[in-house]
Design an enzyme around this catalytic site. Structure first.
Site, short mmCIF file in Angstrom:
data_model
loop_
_atom_site.label_atom_id
_atom_site.label_comp_id
_atom_site.label_asym_id
_atom_site.label_seq_id
_atom_site.Cartn_x
_atom_site.Cartn_y
_atom_site.Cartn_z
N TYR A 106 -1.11 -0.08 10.45
CA TYR A 106 -1.30 -0.48 9.05
C TYR A 106 -0.10 -0.05 8.21
CZ TYR A 106 -3.34 -0.86 4.40
OH TYR A 106 -3.57 -1.18 3.07
N SER A 155 0.86 -1.19 0.00
CA SER A 155 0.00 0.00 0.00
C SER A 155 0.89 1.23 0.00
CB SER A 155 -0.89 0.02 1.25
OG SER A 155 -1.51 1.28 1.42
#
Length: 246
Positions: free
Chosen positions: A145, A132
């Site tokens: 995250y 990501s």
């Protein structure tokens, strides 16, 4: 090119990028095993792709062996499963923190460790890590995250170095905002007007091209490479811009 009959495993295969990737690989003639926790959704994807479903909880250390036992010899392993959570770190539930690390980082490491001996012995194979842009940009309110995705990038790069000259490719796919159920599942919807979410199918196409062309890293959309590289050379400036425009 991906040859017909290629045996592929896609984690997080019940929806979003995973389901789109499974469908595209199936159109290439691959035999696809989709992995996830939602048996009904997995069954739907398996039916559409002519593949198989493996219901597994990737927080379980034994899940990697379960997946590989059901998959058989793996030619392409797509580590796509991921969890998110948004909010200040001090408010993050302890069990949620653990799950993010287990699914986003430990599970790919376990799966790759289990799949690699067979790939190396056969002298062929490909590993794909779906990362990501958060792993490159250190996004506030997504500390864990972002950390897991940065760790995934490092894992992929290190494994690539270990596999040089051994016939096994390694690709990292770095999406930005993608139109998937991810944001609903993390509990905080995506509300910004820009950047606009890209379709999961666009990420899947980039992923499959990365395998076919043995590309080390692909950003989706491609312009995300610029802020990621800028942060590498000017982290203070990039962090200031994120706070100003984020």
């Amino acid at each position: 090119m991906i040859a017909p009959g290629t045996n592929a495993v896609v984690t997080g295969g019940s929806s979003g990028i995973g389901a789109a990737t499974a469908e595209l690989l199936a159109r290439r003639g691959c035999s696809v095993l989709v992995v996830g926790r939602d048996a009904d959704a997995l069954g739907d994807v398996a039916h559409r792709t002519g593949g198989r479903a493996c219901v597994a909880d990737l927080t379980d250390p034994a899940a990697a062996d379960q997946v590989l036992a059901e998959a058989g010899p793996v030619d392409v392993l797509v580590c796509n499963a991921g969890l998110g959570w948004a909010g200040p770190l001090e408010a993050m539930p302890a069990d949620t923190l653990e799950k993010l690390v287990q699914v986003n980082l430990l599970a790919p490491a376990r799966l790759v460790r289990a799949a690699l001996p067979g790939m190396v012995a056969r002298g062929r194979g490909h590993l794909v890590f779906v990362s990501s842009i958060a792993g490159s940009m250190n996004v506030a309110h997504e500390a864990v995250y972002s950390a897991t995705k940065a760790g995934l990038d490092a894992l992929a790069g290190s494994v690539r170095g270990e596999l040089a000259g051994r016939g096994v490719g390694v690709s990292v796919v770095v999406p930005g905002v993608v139109d998937t159920p991810f944001f609903a599942r993390r509990g905080v919807p995506y509300v910004r007007r820009r950047p606009r979410p890209v379709p999961a199918e666009r990420v899947a196409r980039a992923l499959v091209r990365a395998v076919e062309r043995d590309r080390a890293e692909v950003f989706v959309p491609g312009w995300l490479r610029l802020p990621a590289r800028l942060r590498g050379i000017a982290p203070v400036l990039t962090d200031a811009l994120q706070r100003r425009f984020g």
